[in-house]
Structures are given as C-alpha cells and as structure tokens.
Design a protein around this motif. Sequence first.
Motif, mmCIF file in Angstrom:
data_model
loop_
_atom_site.group_PDB
_atom_site.id
_atom_site.type_symbol
_atom_site.label_atom_id
_atom_site.label_comp_id
_atom_site.label_asym_id
_atom_site.label_seq_id
_atom_site.Cartn_x
_atom_site.Cartn_y
_atom_site.Cartn_z
ATOM 1 N N UNK A 26 10.643 45.833 60.908
ATOM 2 C CA UNK A 26 9.675 45.089 60.474
ATOM 3 C C UNK A 26 8.490 45.576 61.293
ATOM 4 N N UNK A 27 7.277 45.620 60.552
ATOM 5 C CA UNK A 27 5.971 45.913 61.176
ATOM 6 C C UNK A 27 4.890 44.818 60.757
ATOM 7 N N UNK A 28 4.314 44.213 61.668
ATOM 8 C CA UNK A 28 3.142 43.120 61.213
ATOM 9 C C UNK A 28 1.797 43.940 61.624
ATOM 10 N N UNK A 29 0.976 43.507 60.840
ATOM 11 C CA UNK A 29 -0.274 44.186 60.928
ATOM 12 C C UNK A 29 -1.327 43.007 61.088
ATOM 13 N N UNK A 30 -1.956 42.811 62.206
ATOM 14 C CA UNK A 30 -2.891 41.953 62.593
ATOM 15 C C UNK A 30 -4.535 42.309 62.454
ATOM 16 N N UNK A 31 -5.024 41.868 61.331
ATOM 17 C CA UNK A 31 -6.496 42.164 61.172
ATOM 18 C C UNK A 31 -7.374 40.887 61.296
ATOM 19 N N UNK A 32 -7.925 40.742 62.334
ATOM 20 C CA UNK A 32 -8.782 39.355 62.577
ATOM 21 C C UNK A 32 -7.621 38.164 62.786
ATOM 22 N N UNK A 33 -7.697 37.372 61.822
ATOM 23 C CA UNK A 33 -7.035 35.973 61.952
ATOM 24 C C UNK A 33 -5.819 36.451 60.682
ATOM 25 N N UNK A 34 -5.785 37.525 59.933
ATOM 26 C CA UNK A 34 -5.070 37.880 58.911
ATOM 27 C C UNK A 34 -3.638 38.414 59.368
ATOM 28 N N UNK A 48 0.442 51.298 58.959
ATOM 29 C CA UNK A 48 -0.694 52.372 59.334
ATOM 30 C C UNK A 48 -1.749 52.578 58.106
ATOM 31 N N UNK A 49 -0.995 52.822 56.881
ATOM 32 C CA UNK A 49 -2.111 52.961 55.878
ATOM 33 C C UNK A 49 -3.025 51.827 55.515
ATOM 34 N N UNK A 53 -9.794 50.022 62.157
ATOM 35 C CA UNK A 53 -10.142 49.891 63.581
ATOM 36 C C UNK A 53 -10.010 48.591 64.025
ATOM 37 N N UNK A 54 -9.292 48.693 65.306
ATOM 38 C CA UNK A 54 -9.059 47.437 66.214
ATOM 39 C C UNK A 54 -7.997 46.577 65.497
ATOM 40 N N UNK A 55 -7.402 47.116 64.521
ATOM 41 C CA UNK A 55 -6.211 46.234 63.963
ATOM 42 C C UNK A 55 -5.062 46.444 65.108
ATOM 43 N N UNK A 56 -4.099 45.536 65.063
ATOM 44 C CA UNK A 56 -2.773 45.585 65.724
ATOM 45 C C UNK A 56 -1.444 45.592 65.063
ATOM 46 N N UNK A 57 -0.792 46.809 65.275
ATOM 47 C CA UNK A 57 0.571 46.712 64.631
ATOM 48 C C UNK A 57 1.570 46.786 65.446
ATOM 49 N N UNK A 58 2.419 45.624 65.151
ATOM 50 C CA UNK A 58 3.378 45.335 65.947
ATOM 51 C C UNK A 58 4.952 45.637 65.378
ATOM 52 N N UNK A 59 5.981 46.341 65.998
ATOM 53 C CA UNK A 59 6.990 46.606 65.435
ATOM 54 C C UNK A 59 8.275 45.778 66.132
ATOM 55 N N UNK A 60 9.409 45.667 65.185
ATOM 56 C CA UNK A 60 10.486 45.117 65.383
ATOM 57 C C UNK A 60 11.383 46.190 66.099
ATOM 58 N N UNK A 61 12.620 45.998 67.016
ATOM 59 C CA UNK A 61 13.163 47.040 67.233
ATOM 60 C C UNK A 61 13.770 47.630 65.773
ATOM 61 N N UNK A 62 14.200 48.929 65.790
ATOM 62 C CA UNK A 62 14.666 49.548 64.611
ATOM 63 C C UNK A 62 14.338 51.024 64.656
ATOM 64 N N UNK A 73 -8.851 62.467 69.650
ATOM 65 C CA UNK A 73 -9.071 61.859 70.836
ATOM 66 C C UNK A 73 -9.051 60.293 71.314
ATOM 67 N N UNK A 74 -9.001 59.575 70.146
ATOM 68 C CA UNK A 74 -8.961 58.195 70.421
ATOM 69 C C UNK A 74 -7.665 57.549 71.273
ATOM 70 N N UNK A 75 -7.782 56.667 72.071
ATOM 71 C CA UNK A 75 -6.813 56.013 72.751
ATOM 72 C C UNK A 75 -6.013 55.148 71.741
ATOM 73 N N UNK A 76 -4.555 55.066 71.794
ATOM 74 C CA UNK A 76 -3.528 54.410 71.065
ATOM 75 C C UNK A 76 -3.156 53.400 72.335
ATOM 76 N N UNK A 77 -3.415 52.059 72.443
ATOM 77 C CA UNK A 77 -2.491 51.312 73.429
ATOM 78 C C UNK A 77 -1.170 50.756 72.730
ATOM 79 N N UNK A 78 -0.214 51.052 73.736
ATOM 80 C CA UNK A 78 1.255 50.596 73.157
ATOM 81 C C UNK A 78 1.272 49.466 74.279
#
Length: 81
Positions: A26-34, A48-49, A53-62, A73-78
């Motif tokens: 499962x992947x969740x995508x947070x865009x502001x409050x959505x 990912x598609x 910018x500035x959205x957060x994708x959270x992944x379950x184990x899998x 050159x952008x930084x991808x926080x993990x």
Amino acid sequence: MKAKILLMAVLLTGALKGVAQNDVPIATLQHGDEVSVFVGVDALVHAHEAASDNDVITLSPGIFNKVVIATDGARLPVRRW
C-alpha cells in the motif's frame, strides 16, 4: 445454541485475522489535507505519477514495482517507519 454462536465468533475472528495479515503493498499520497491510497505492486508507480511538489508518499512493508525518479539534483527525504 451458545456453542454455535461461539463457533461462529471463532471462525469469523480467524477469517478477519487472515484478511488483516495479507501482504498487499500500500502507498499513501498526502497532498495538503487530502490523502489518496494506492494498492498493489504498482501502488508506488501510481502514487508517484499523482504526486506534486512537497507531497508525501508513505509505503507499507512489501515489494513494489520500481519507479525511475529523475530528481535533477533535488533532495528526496526518506522516513523509515
């Protein structure tokens, strides 16, 4: 009668436990409050598609299908959970 109810409760609990322990990525995508939820091996690809910018994708184990990310050159926080 009580034995039948108890048996049904035990069977239902076992069935729900089996469903809750599935290995579906499962992947969740947070865009502001959505928050959008993507399910399956392509969940990361679809999140990912849909990301901006500035959205957060959270992944379950899998195991997920790979995504090629050109960062220019952008930084991808993990964050590891």
